[in-house]
Design a protein around this motif. Structure first.
Motif, PDB file in Angstrom:
ATOM      1  N   VAL A 171      14.634  -0.243   5.710  1.00 47.42           N
ATOM      2  CA  VAL A 171      15.729   0.725   5.683  1.00 47.42           C
ATOM      3  C   VAL A 171      17.036   0.038   5.298  1.00 47.42           C
ATOM      4  O   VAL A 171      17.776   0.523   4.442  1.00 47.42           O
ATOM      5  CB  VAL A 171      15.883   1.430   7.056  1.00 47.42           C
ATOM      6  N   VAL A 172      17.314  -1.102   5.902  1.00 50.19           N
ATOM      7  CA  VAL A 172      18.568  -1.811   5.668  1.00 50.19           C
ATOM      8  C   VAL A 172      18.643  -2.341   4.239  1.00 50.19           C
ATOM      9  O   VAL A 172      19.678  -2.248   3.584  1.00 50.19           O
ATOM     10  CB  VAL A 172      18.740  -2.951   6.695  1.00 50.19           C
ATOM     11  N   GLN A 173      17.540  -2.888   3.753  1.00 50.71           N
ATOM     12  CA  GLN A 173      17.525  -3.414   2.395  1.00 50.71           C
ATOM     13  C   GLN A 173      17.724  -2.253   1.416  1.00 50.71           C
ATOM     14  O   GLN A 173      17.013  -1.263   1.453  1.00 50.71           O
ATOM     15  CB  GLN A 173      16.197  -4.113   2.113  1.00 50.71           C
ATOM     16  N   GLY A 174      18.686  -2.360   0.560  1.00 53.53           N
ATOM     17  CA  GLY A 174      18.963  -1.306  -0.398  1.00 53.53           C
ATOM     18  C   GLY A 174      19.795  -0.175   0.176  1.00 53.53           C
ATOM     19  O   GLY A 174      19.949   0.864  -0.450  1.00 53.53           O
ATOM     20  N   ARG A 175      20.301  -0.364   1.405  1.00 56.28           N
ATOM     21  CA  ARG A 175      21.170   0.630   2.056  1.00 56.28           C
ATOM     22  C   ARG A 175      20.515   2.011   2.107  1.00 56.28           C
ATOM     23  O   ARG A 175      21.130   3.025   1.829  1.00 56.28           O
ATOM     24  CB  ARG A 175      22.511   0.683   1.360  1.00 56.28           C
ATOM     25  N   ARG A 176      19.281   2.054   2.477  1.00 57.06           N
ATOM     26  CA  ARG A 176      18.552   3.316   2.595  1.00 57.06           C
ATOM     27  C   ARG A 176      18.859   3.975   3.928  1.00 57.06           C
ATOM     28  O   ARG A 176      19.359   3.341   4.849  1.00 57.06           O
ATOM     29  CB  ARG A 176      17.062   3.061   2.453  1.00 57.06           C
ATOM     30  N   SER A 177      18.521   5.239   4.033  1.00 62.84           N
ATOM     31  CA  SER A 177      18.716   5.938   5.303  1.00 62.84           C
ATOM     32  C   SER A 177      17.486   6.786   5.611  1.00 62.84           C
ATOM     33  O   SER A 177      16.712   7.141   4.732  1.00 62.84           O
ATOM     34  CB  SER A 177      19.968   6.812   5.262  1.00 62.84           C
ATOM     35  N   PHE A 178      17.328   7.093   6.873  1.00 66.33           N
ATOM     36  CA  PHE A 178      16.202   7.879   7.361  1.00 66.33           C
ATOM     37  C   PHE A 178      16.775   8.924   8.300  1.00 66.33           C
ATOM     38  O   PHE A 178      17.538   8.610   9.208  1.00 66.33           O
ATOM     39  CB  PHE A 178      15.212   6.968   8.112  1.00 66.33           C
ATOM     40  N   THR A 179      16.446  10.168   8.072  1.00 65.70           N
ATOM     41  CA  THR A 179      16.942  11.240   8.925  1.00 65.70           C
ATOM     42  C   THR A 179      15.834  12.264   9.124  1.00 65.70           C
ATOM     43  O   THR A 179      14.803  12.206   8.450  1.00 65.70           O
ATOM     44  CB  THR A 179      18.201  11.888   8.307  1.00 65.70           C
ATOM     45  N   GLY A 180      16.033  13.197  10.010  1.00 64.37           N
ATOM     46  CA  GLY A 180      15.001  14.185  10.269  1.00 64.37           C
ATOM     47  C   GLY A 180      15.560  15.513  10.730  1.00 64.37           C
ATOM     48  O   GLY A 180      16.720  15.626  11.103  1.00 64.37           O
ATOM     49  N   SER A 181      14.717  16.527  10.649  1.00 66.94           N
ATOM     50  CA  SER A 181      15.089  17.866  11.080  1.00 66.94           C
ATOM     51  C   SER A 181      13.834  18.569  11.577  1.00 66.94           C
ATOM     52  O   SER A 181      12.799  18.574  10.898  1.00 66.94           O
ATOM     53  CB  SER A 181      15.695  18.646   9.915  1.00 66.94           C
ATOM     54  N   ASN A 182      13.910  19.155  12.735  1.00 66.48           N
ATOM     55  CA  ASN A 182      12.796  19.937  13.274  1.00 66.48           C
ATOM     56  C   ASN A 182      13.114  21.412  13.048  1.00 66.48           C
ATOM     57  O   ASN A 182      13.674  22.085  13.903  1.00 66.48           O
ATOM     58  CB  ASN A 182      12.597  19.639  14.758  1.00 66.48           C
ATOM     59  N   ILE A 183      12.781  21.912  11.861  1.00 69.88           N
ATOM     60  CA  ILE A 183      13.176  23.265  11.482  1.00 69.88           C
ATOM     61  C   ILE A 183      12.184  24.335  11.901  1.00 69.88           C
ATOM     62  O   ILE A 183      12.448  25.507  11.739  1.00 69.88           O
ATOM     63  CB  ILE A 183      13.425  23.365   9.969  1.00 69.88           C
TER      64      ILE A 183
ATOM     65  N   PRO B 258       2.944   9.126  15.834  1.00 68.10           N
ATOM     66  CA  PRO B 258       4.205   8.377  15.679  1.00 68.10           C
ATOM     67  C   PRO B 258       4.275   7.681  14.324  1.00 68.10           C
ATOM     68  O   PRO B 258       3.253   7.282  13.761  1.00 68.10           O
ATOM     69  CB  PRO B 258       4.152   7.344  16.808  1.00 68.10           C
ATOM     70  N   ILE B 259       5.489   7.550  13.803  1.00 67.82           N
ATOM     71  CA  ILE B 259       5.714   6.892  12.524  1.00 67.82           C
ATOM     72  C   ILE B 259       6.415   5.559  12.788  1.00 67.82           C
ATOM     73  O   ILE B 259       7.371   5.507  13.558  1.00 67.82           O
ATOM     74  CB  ILE B 259       6.618   7.740  11.615  1.00 67.82           C
TER      75      ILE B 259
END
Length: 76
Positions: A18-30, A10-11
């Motif tokens: 994430v919120v600071q600096g308006r960052r985003s986190f996304t993922g893909s199980n390719i 787990p991460i």
């Protein structure tokens, strides 16, 4: 940040980071190595290739305009 595939453990992602600096986190199980190899073999069999262009950072806007022009003329 984009996470491709699934990690072995787990991460932990700190919400403030994430919120600071308006960052985003996304993922893909390719898929894993077997699926990637299958895709590469398919591309080889059907002569599917990629066009790659290396540009300097100050040329990004021009490259995006050219890409937009190319894709607007493409019929899918």
């Amino acid at each position: 940040m984009v996470l491709v595939g699934l990690p072995n453990k787990p991460i932990e992602i700190g919400a403030f980071n994430v919120v600071q600096g308006r960052r985003s986190f996304t993922g893909s199980n390719i898929g894993g190595a077997a699926e990637t190899q299958e895709m590469l073999e398919f591309c080889t069999e059907h002569e599917i290739t990629a066009d790659i262009e290396i540009i300097k950072a100050n040329q990004v806007n021009n490259a995006l305009l050219r890409l937009e022009k190319i894709t607007s003329n493409t019929v899918l």
